[in-house]
Each structure stands twice: as structure tokens, then as C-alpha cells.
Design a protein around this motif. Sequence first.
Motif, PDB file in Angstrom:
ATOM      1  N   CYS A 249       0.798  -1.177  -0.068  1.00 47.93           N
ATOM      2  CA  CYS A 249       0.034   0.039   0.020  1.00 47.93           C
ATOM      3  C   CYS A 249       0.771   1.282  -0.091  1.00 47.93           C
ATOM      4  O   CYS A 249       1.799   1.533   0.900  1.00 47.93           O
ATOM      5  CB  CYS A 249      -0.969  -0.003   1.157  1.00 47.93           C
ATOM      6  SG  CYS A 249      -1.913   1.582   1.412  1.00 47.93           S
TER       7      CYS A 249
ATOM      8  N   CYS B 181       0.296   3.268   3.616  1.00 48.82           N
ATOM      9  CA  CYS B 181       0.484   2.756   5.050  1.00 48.82           C
ATOM     10  C   CYS B 181       1.429   1.507   4.813  1.00 48.82           C
ATOM     11  O   CYS B 181       1.788   1.093   5.759  1.00 48.82           O
ATOM     12  CB  CYS B 181      -0.667   2.098   5.771  1.00 48.82           C
ATOM     13  SG  CYS B 181      -1.346   0.676   4.892  1.00 48.82           S
TER      14      CYS B 181
ATOM     15  N   CYS C  72      -5.679  -3.295   0.244  1.00 48.96           N
ATOM     16  CA  CYS C  72      -4.988  -2.776   1.489  1.00 48.96           C
ATOM     17  C   CYS C  72      -5.996  -3.412   2.667  1.00 48.96           C
ATOM     18  O   CYS C  72      -7.187  -2.670   2.845  1.00 48.96           O
ATOM     19  CB  CYS C  72      -4.781  -1.468   1.573  1.00 48.96           C
ATOM     20  SG  CYS C  72      -3.947  -1.065   3.250  1.00 48.96           S
TER      21      CYS C  72
ATOM     22  N   CYS D  72      -5.715   2.087   7.889  1.00 48.86           N
ATOM     23  CA  CYS D  72      -4.955   2.815   6.734  1.00 48.86           C
ATOM     24  C   CYS D  72      -5.393   4.190   6.615  1.00 48.86           C
ATOM     25  O   CYS D  72      -6.723   4.241   6.336  1.00 48.86           O
ATOM     26  CB  CYS D  72      -5.072   2.122   5.410  1.00 48.86           C
ATOM     27  SG  CYS D  72      -4.157   2.853   4.019  1.00 48.86           S
TER      28      CYS D  72
HETATM   29 ZN   LIG Z   1      -3.087   1.255   3.487  1.00 53.11          ZN
END
Ligand SMILES: [Zn+2]
Length: 720
Positions: A431, A434, A456, A461
Amino acid sequence: MKELKKDTKKRILDLRKLLEHHQYLYHVLDNSEIEDTVYDSLFHELLKLEEEYPEYYDENSPTKRVGGKILDHFEKVKHEVRQWSFDNVFDLNELRDWEERNKNFLQKINIIKNFSYVAELKIDGLKVVLTYKGGELVRAATRGDGEIGEDITENIRTIKSIPLKLKDKVDIIVMGEAWMEKSELEKINKSQEKNNLPKYANTRNLAAGTLRQLDTKIVAKRNLKVFAYDIEIINNKNKNIIFSSSPASESQKNNILILATQIDELKFLKENNFLVNPHFKLCKNLEEIEKMYEAWKEKREDEEYGIDGLVIKINEQDISDALGFTAKSPRAGIAYKFPAEEVSTKVENISIQIGRTGVATPVAELQPVLVYGSRVKRATLHNSDEIERLDLRVGDTVIIRKAGDVIPEIVSVVKELRNKNSKRFVMPEFCPVCNSKLEKEINKLNKSGFSTGLFCKNESCEAKHREYFTYFVAKKAFNIDGMGEKIIDEFYDLGLVKNVLDIFKLKMSDIEGLEGFGEKSAENLINAIEISKNISLHKFIYSLGIRQVGETTAKDIAKKFGSFENFKSAVENISKNRNKVEIEDLKEEFGVVGIGEKSLESLMDYFESDINQKFLKEILKIVKITNPQNIDKGGDKLKKSASLLTNKVFVITGALSKPREDFIEIVENMAGKVASSVSKKTDYLLLGESEDGKISTKERTARELGVKIINEKEFDKLVK
Ligand SMILES: [Zn+2]
């Protein structure tokens, strides 16, 4: 630096080669593989590069010539009067510049006189040049490169809208635009399909191909039309026709025809049985032109011919004469084109966007470009399958398309201009926000197939949270007026909101004085937030952002359970047996018709999460879920109308109180359909106000076919 220059040179050479190819297709074979607007933007790019790098001058560059090579099937003819074409402008500012330039020019030559404009529709067809001697048609030619065209007299003779003899025995050249009706194209394409032959892309291409037919019988059958719009005088020995605003004497006035204005010319053409487009308008100023432009931009699809803008000409002949010509075109006229729907640009990067549900969507970062009147710098690529389908790479030149309010999309890649060293795009593993590992999940792409999506799965996140904010405040959910994406981003960045619940804790003192907020607007936002706390059940369910639970499913749930508590315990009940009972049985137990396995799984997932349970406890203290009874009733009504409207075909036209998309949504929610043109299959024409008080083609057709015409009020009744 040296590398950069090498790249530029290569780009120039590649563009020349490509444009040359398309010029050949377009001008010689009457076949175009790309939209004119795409061609124009590539052409423009080359023009700019050549200006910037004069060291790569080439007198045979495609920018140095107006037309193309001539096929030897038709005889070449030299035009008696050079056939110019007008410059283009694309917005009001450019149009104002044009007027300004003309006024300055006139001032320099000491002509101080008011003038007016004639605005005519710019027909998307093919220019034809008709020569009359003593009032008889002696020759017809294509425009060609402006100096030399092709003799198509025999073909032109078959076009019934062109008079072969004129009422006035004059020596003139008449300019016109040949076009074909959209319905004619449909008819011909149907027969092409039947005979397993390729279809024609548009009426312009087919009209061009038709004029180039060697068999005149085919031309006659194809039903071409020509709008005449301009006259030039030649060999005027008899002086029976002159362009003037001030005849020399009274006797002259009586014996000669005076064409002092463009309006006079159009009148003359009409009187001599030419087909003249009826929509021309005498305009006092640019504001009037702009009004006409805006009106036609909206309703251009209603006509049987293609319209790609307006042609603006100075009405007074003496002013036009005084203005003369630039190297390229007459100063007294300009083409005011409608915004391009397809243009080319370059993909600078492909980035990954994380959505509310965690789905990773690739997005093309574009070199900003103007499409359909708006500046576009990004286009969604949906998923990695789409990138593969397009074979898109960073650095590619692409054709992007945008029409109306539709999201811009990449139509295709111009592979001829691809950099040799470009590499295939690979979706990232992590991702970008994050840094958690993206997980694969098979998701349903559309009716025809499945696609592997990357997600994700990190609950905290930041990207997901930001996206959820936008979703949460949107119309279909909490509907908080004045809280757009930008404001959310600002609040988020300032740390004012970390969780959507923080929205309800916002105070005047938090907002007032922030960028874009005065006392009044801060107060308005606080009020909007307060009002939003009263929320109907289906909107509240939708606002939770549960995957696979969209508006329709949320409504179904609201209808079935009547209250949030009932709904919640129903999900929690089936959730207990989740691992023991088949999903089919769980679905039956849940009892909401229209809910699929995936939605049910998502619902159970949602309520099984401690984070979500905690969130629900908090938010239910703040909001008041309203009128479950009414929704229930609404639901019944919806069902009733749905059966009434199932498979009914609507056509929507004219000015309505809401955007068209809103009406389409209503119809489609009730299992009806929306079509773009009126036919025998149409059940209702929803007719808004006419912009110019005239009857549109759609309305006329509906009347002819006996299609039921309803106004907005009647529509509202129908769907209530
Ligand atoms: Zn993420």
C-alpha cells in the motif's frame, strides 16, 4: 541536456511520420482512424515543437501543407478562387482576442464603423466548391488543398439539394458543406452488417467516401445533402451582381444585385434554391454569439447532421474586404468550435489510489489537457486488467475521452509514439500510504468476467479513512452540505477530524477563520452537520460503508427490518451459525430478497468487528434515525411503480430542474430504461423546456410516432 535534445528530435520525427500517415488516410483515402480533435492536438504539439526548435525545419513537414495527395481517379482542378479555411477558437476569450485584433487592424487603416456578426452552424461534413457560369452548374470540386481539388461534378449533379440552374444568370462560385443524415448512416450500416461488411464510423466519413464514388448511381442512392453558405463572384463581365454596401448610382441600384452583407448572400442562395441551414443568426455582439454557442452545445445531437461548432463571420462585406487575409486565412471569419471530446496527451506516471474499501486502483497521471471544456490531469484505470488491455506504459501518448459530466477515460494508446525503452507496468506489492502488503481478492468486474483486485486490509490505513470521510458526508449518506473533498482534506490535515465521529464534534471556533471560511459559511456548515444528525434508516445503513452494500441493498434492508436494532440483531443471529450452516440457508434466514452471498458475508464481517461495534455504539448516541415507517411505505410505492415502469423506455430532453443523470437514476431504479433517441420503442418522452422556444427533433419524432410526451410534473407523478 544532449539526451533531452535527442529525444525532442525523435519526437518531432515520430510525430511527422504519424501525422503524415493520418493525413494520407484522411485526405486521400477518406478514411480516418483517429478523431479530428486527436489529430489536431498531435498536430498542435508538432507545430509547437517546430516553433521551439527551428533547427529541425523541414519544408515537407505535415504542418507545411494544408491538404494531401490527390487520387488519380478524379481529375485534378485548379480552383478559380483560392479556398481558404477559417482559424479555430475554442473559448470566449479566444473569440474576444479575435475581435480585438480585427478592431485594432481596422483602426490602423482608419476604418471606424460599427459592424455585426452572422453566426452559422459549423456542419461536420465535406466542403464542396460549385462553379456556375451564366447560372448553369459547370463544375463541382472538392476543396483539396485549397488550390487544387478534385472534379466531382457528375456526383454532385445527383445531389438533389443542389440547383443545376440558377434563377439569376450569374457567374459565381458557391461554397457548401456536403453531409449525410444520421439515420441514413444507420440504414447503410445495417445493410453492411447484414452483408458482413465493416460499419462506417460516422456520417462525415461516409459522406466523404460517397462523394468519391466512381459509380454515380451509388451516390444518388446515398441521399447526400449540401448546405450552401458562401459566394464568390467570377468573370463578372455583365456586372449584374456586385459585393458592395454603397452602389455608385441609382441606375446601378436598379439593375444589379447587391450583396452587401453575409445575410444578403444567404438570402440570395435561398432564393436560388440552394439548401441553406436555417439556424443562422445575426448577432450584434459576442455575448449574443456566446448565448447561441451554449444553446447549440447542448442540443446539437438533436439535428440529423453533425455540428462541431459555429462559424462566425463579419456581416458587412466592406469591412470583411478591408480586413483581408493573414497568410493562412481570412480575418473576417472564425470557427468557434465545440469542446473536443477526444484529445491526446502523455501519461507521466501511473499511481495507486486506495479506496474506502481498501481496493487499490491504478490512476494515470496525465500531462494536463483540456477535454470537453475541463482541465484533465488524471484518469482512472480501474484495475490491472485494464492496464493490460490497453497495454499502457508510463510515458505513452494516449487518447483520452470525456463528454459531459462523464469521468475521463483512456480510450487507447498511440503505440507509434511509444518510447522504445518503456517497460510494462507492474502493480506494487505494498500500500503506497500505509505500506501494508496488498492482498489479492477475486472481485466481480462485470457481467463478462472476474478480475483479481488488490486490497489494503489494514483497518487503520489513512487512505481508507480519508476516502470514507467523503463517502460518509455524501448525498446518499449523511448529506452534509458544504463539506466537499477539499474541506475534508483540510480538516484532516489540520487534525480537526480523525474519525468520522469527530465531524459531529466540530465547533464554530474550530472552523471560523480557516481558509475559505467566514462567519457565515462556518455557521452554515455547523447547521448542516446538526441537520444531518436526523438521518433515515437506509441512508444510515449506506453511510456505514459496508462492502457490497450500496444504496439499493440499504433500501431493501431498511424496508425489511424497519429499525436499525432489528437489522443489527438479524445479522448477529445468522452470524452465530456462520461456520455451521450453508450460506444459502443463511440467506434464506436473513430474508432480504435481492441480497447476494457477498453482501451477506460483508454484513457479517462488519458486525463481527469489535472496532465497528464500538463505532456503532458511539454514533448511535449522536444520530437520530428517522421515519422507518415512512421508508417502509416508500418501499411499497417503489415496488408498485417499479412494476409499472419495468422495461419502459424513456427518452429525456430539454432543460429540466435537475441534471439528466438524476432522472436516469430514477428510471433505472424502477427497472425502466433510458434511450438517447426517440423511436417506435420509446414509451415516454420526458420533455423539459425548450432553450430557444423551438420544437426539437426528438419532440417532432415523438409526435409523429405517437409517443407519450410528459413534462417533469407528470414524470414526478408517474414515479411517486
Ligand atoms: Zn494502506
